[in-house]
Design an enzyme around this catalytic site. Structure first.
Site, short mmCIF file in Angstrom:
data_model
loop_
_atom_site.label_atom_id
_atom_site.label_comp_id
_atom_site.label_asym_id
_atom_site.label_seq_id
_atom_site.Cartn_x
_atom_site.Cartn_y
_atom_site.Cartn_z
NE ARG A 199 -3.56 -2.53 0.04
CZ ARG A 199 -3.13 -3.63 -0.61
NH1 ARG A 199 -2.05 -3.59 -1.39
NH2 ARG A 199 -3.79 -4.75 -0.52
CB SER A 257 -9.21 -2.41 4.34
OG SER A 257 -9.70 -3.62 3.85
CD GLU A 269 -5.58 -0.30 2.48
OE1 GLU A 269 -5.36 -1.27 3.24
OE2 GLU A 269 -6.05 -0.43 1.34
P1 FAD Z 1 -8.41 8.11 -4.47
O1 FAD Z 1 -9.15 7.59 -3.29
O2 FAD Z 1 -9.11 9.11 -5.30
O3 FAD Z 1 -7.03 8.69 -4.00
C1 FAD Z 1 -6.16 7.93 -3.18
C2 FAD Z 1 -4.78 8.61 -3.23
O4 FAD Z 1 -4.26 8.44 -4.55
C3 FAD Z 1 -4.88 10.12 -2.98
O5 FAD Z 1 -3.81 10.51 -2.16
C4 FAD Z 1 -4.76 10.71 -4.37
O6 FAD Z 1 -4.19 12.01 -4.35
C5 FAD Z 1 -3.88 9.71 -5.07
N1 FAD Z 1 -4.09 9.69 -6.53
C6 FAD Z 1 -5.24 9.39 -7.17
N2 FAD Z 1 -5.06 9.48 -8.51
C7 FAD Z 1 -3.77 9.85 -8.69
C8 FAD Z 1 -2.97 10.11 -9.83
N3 FAD Z 1 -3.45 10.04 -11.08
N4 FAD Z 1 -1.67 10.46 -9.64
C9 FAD Z 1 -1.16 10.57 -8.39
N5 FAD Z 1 -1.87 10.35 -7.28
C10 FAD Z 1 -3.16 9.98 -7.42
N6 FAD Z 1 -7.80 -1.25 -2.07
C11 FAD Z 1 -7.02 -2.32 -2.27
O7 FAD Z 1 -5.81 -2.18 -2.43
N7 FAD Z 1 -7.57 -3.56 -2.35
C12 FAD Z 1 -8.89 -3.80 -2.21
O8 FAD Z 1 -9.33 -4.93 -2.29
C13 FAD Z 1 -9.73 -2.67 -1.98
N8 FAD Z 1 -11.08 -2.84 -1.82
C14 FAD Z 1 -11.85 -1.73 -1.61
C15 FAD Z 1 -13.24 -1.91 -1.47
C16 FAD Z 1 -14.07 -0.81 -1.27
C17 FAD Z 1 -15.54 -1.00 -1.11
C18 FAD Z 1 -13.51 0.49 -1.23
C19 FAD Z 1 -14.39 1.71 -1.06
C20 FAD Z 1 -12.14 0.67 -1.36
C21 FAD Z 1 -11.30 -0.43 -1.55
N9 FAD Z 1 -9.90 -0.28 -1.69
C22 FAD Z 1 -9.12 -1.38 -1.91
C23 FAD Z 1 -9.29 1.04 -1.58
C24 FAD Z 1 -9.17 1.81 -2.91
O9 FAD Z 1 -10.10 1.33 -3.87
C25 FAD Z 1 -7.76 1.72 -3.47
O10 FAD Z 1 -6.81 2.24 -2.56
C26 FAD Z 1 -7.62 2.47 -4.80
O11 FAD Z 1 -6.38 2.17 -5.36
C27 FAD Z 1 -7.75 3.98 -4.65
O12 FAD Z 1 -7.89 4.53 -5.95
P2 FAD Z 1 -8.75 5.85 -6.19
O13 FAD Z 1 -8.65 6.20 -7.64
O14 FAD Z 1 -10.11 5.73 -5.66
O15 FAD Z 1 -7.90 6.89 -5.36
#
Ligand code: FAD
Length: 301
Positions: free
Chosen positions: A173, A223, A293
Site C-alpha cells: 500500500r 479497509s 490505509e
Molecule cells: P483516491 O481515493 O481518489 O485517491 C487515493 C490517493 O491516490 C490520494 O492521495 C490521491 O491524491 C492519489 N491519486 C489518485 N489518482 C492519482 C494520480 N493520477 N496520480 C497521483 N496520485 C493519485 N484497495 C485495495 O488495495 N484492495 C482492495 O481490495 C480494496 N477494496 C476496496 C473496497 C471498497 C468497497 C472500497 C471503497 C475501497 C477499496 N480499496 C481497496 C481502496 C481503494 O479502492 C484503493 O486504494 C484504490 O487504489 C484507490 O484509488 P482511487 O482512484 O479511488 O484513489
C-alpha cells in the site's frame, strides 16, 4: 489576474469549478468543498496547472475515484485535479496501456476480453489506475507491483517522465508516487496469455467473496487499516467487540470489522473520531498500533 481566471484561460471555463462540493466524488460520501476543482484534458494542461500552482504557491492534489479518501468537513484549500477524462485503455499483444482516470476494474475486464491473465485480483477494486498505482492496490494475493511495467508521470515541477516499475518502489500500500508527489498519467501493464474461462471464473469467485463479506451496500472507504504484521486488523477489531459501535452516523461494520460505514449521514469528523476510537481500543487490548490505509485530507470545519 486571479487564480480562477488563469485556470479558466488554461483549461476553458467548463473545466474549472469554484467551491465545488466533493462529497459525491468520494466513496464515504464525506467532506466539504474544494476551492478549485479542475478537469484537465491533456498532459500539457496538467503540466500547466502544476506550474501555475507552483508559481502562485497554491497547494494542489489529485483526486482519483475517491475510494481511499476521507475528505474533512472543511474541504480542500487550493486546487483539486481530477483526471476522469484520461480514461483510455488499449491492448497490444500482452500489454495493456491504461490512462490514469480509467477504472482499474475496467482494465481488469478489458484484459479478460483479450484472454490476458494477471489482473483478476483487481476486478472488484473500485479505484482509478492512478489511485491503484499510488496505493499499490492489491487483493487476494495479487498487487499492482506484479503486473506493472512502467508509468508515465508528471513530477511536482511539471516534468513529464517515463519510470520503470522497479523505480516506483511499490510495496504494501505504498509507492514512491506517494513520497515523490508524482502525478500518474498512464500505466503500462504486462500480462500473460491465459484461458478466458479460467480468468472469468477466478473473477467470479473473487467478486462473490467481496460481495458476501463486505458491506458494499453502504458508503465506505474499504479497509480502513493496513494489515498489521502477523495479524489481521478485522480480527483485532472483532475481538475487541467493536462491531456495531457508532459515533454519530459512522459505524464499525457488523458485516466486516475492518470496514467503517457511513450509516446515517455521518460527518467526516464523526468518521475520523470512530477510526481513532478503534485504534485506541485495539492498542489497549492487544498492544497493536493499527496504521490507517485510508488517507485523510483537507481541513476541519
Ligand atoms: P483516491 O481515493 O481518489 O485517491 C487515493 C490517493 O491516490 C490520494 O492521495 C490521491 O491524491 C492519489 N491519486 C489518485 N489518482 C492519482 C494520480 N493520477 N496520480 C497521483 N496520485 C493519485 N484497495 C485495495 O488495495 N484492495 C482492495 O481490495 C480494496 N477494496 C476496496 C473496497 C471498497 C468497497 C472500497 C471503497 C475501497 C477499496 N480499496 C481497496 C481502496 C481503494 O479502492 C484503493 O486504494 C484504490 O487504489 C484507490 O484509488 P482511487 O482512484 O479511488 O484513489
Amino acid at each position: 489576474m486571479n487564480i480562477e481566471k488563469r485556470l479558466k484561460t488554461l483549461l476553458g471555463d467548463a473545466n474549472v469549478e469554484v467551491n465545488k462540493p466533493l462529497k459525491n466524488h468520494t466513496y464515504t460520501r464525506l467532506g466539504g468543498n474544494a476551492d478549485y476543482f479542475v478537469t484537465p484534458k491533456t498532459a500539457e494542461q496538467v503540466q500547466e496547472v502544476v506550474r501555475l500552482a507552483n508559481e502562485c504557491d497554491i497547494p494542489f492534489m489529485l483526486l482519483g475515484n475517491g475510494s481511499n479518501l476521507i475528505i474533512k468537513d472543511g474541504g480542500i484549500r487550493g486546487i483539486v485535479m481530477y483526471l476522469g477524462e484520461f480514461n483510455e485503455i488499449e491492448v497490444v499483444d500482452t500489454t495493456v496501456r491504461a490512462q490514469s482516470g480509467a477504472l482499474i476494474a475496467d482494465v481488469s475486464k478489458e484484459a479478460l476480453h483479450y484472454h490476458l491473465t494477471g489482473l483478476e485480483f483487481a476486478c472488484g477494486i473500485p479505484g482509478s489506475v492512478g489511485g491503484a498505482l499510488f496505493m499499490n492496490a492489491g487483493a487476494y494475493g495479487g498487487e499492482i507491483k506484479d503486473v506493472l511495467k512502467e508509468a508515465i508521470v508528471i513530477t511536482p515541477d511539471g516534468e513529464l517522465l517515463t519510470i520503470q516499475a522497479e523505480d516506483l518502489h511499490l510495496s504494501y500500500r505504498t509507492s514512491s508516487i506517494q513520497t515523490n508527489g508524482y502525478i500518474v498519467l498512464e500505466a503500462l501493464f504486462e500480462l500473460e496469455v491465459g484461458k478466458y474461462g479460467e480468468i472469468k471464473s477466478m473473477m467470479d469467485v473473487l467478486t462473490y467473496k467481496r460481495e458476501s463479506k463486505q458491506p458494499l451496500e453502504y458508503p465506505t472507504c474499504g479497509s480502513v487499516f493496513k494489515r498489521p504484521p502477523g495479524n489481521f486488523a478485522g480480527k483485532l477489531i472483532q475481538d475487541s467487540g467493536l462491531q456495531g459501535v457508532q459515533i454519530g452516523g459512522a459505524e464499525v461494520s457488523k458485516k466486516h470489522a475492518g470496514f467503517i460505514i457511513n450509516k446515517d449521514e455521518a460527518t467526516a469528523s464523526e468518521y475520523i473520531a470512530l477510526i481513532k476510537h478503534v485504534q485506541k481500543v485495539v492498542k489497549e487490548n492487544f498492544d497493536v498500533e493499527l496504521e490507517r490505509e485510508v488517507r485523510i485530507i483537507g481541513e476541519d470545519k
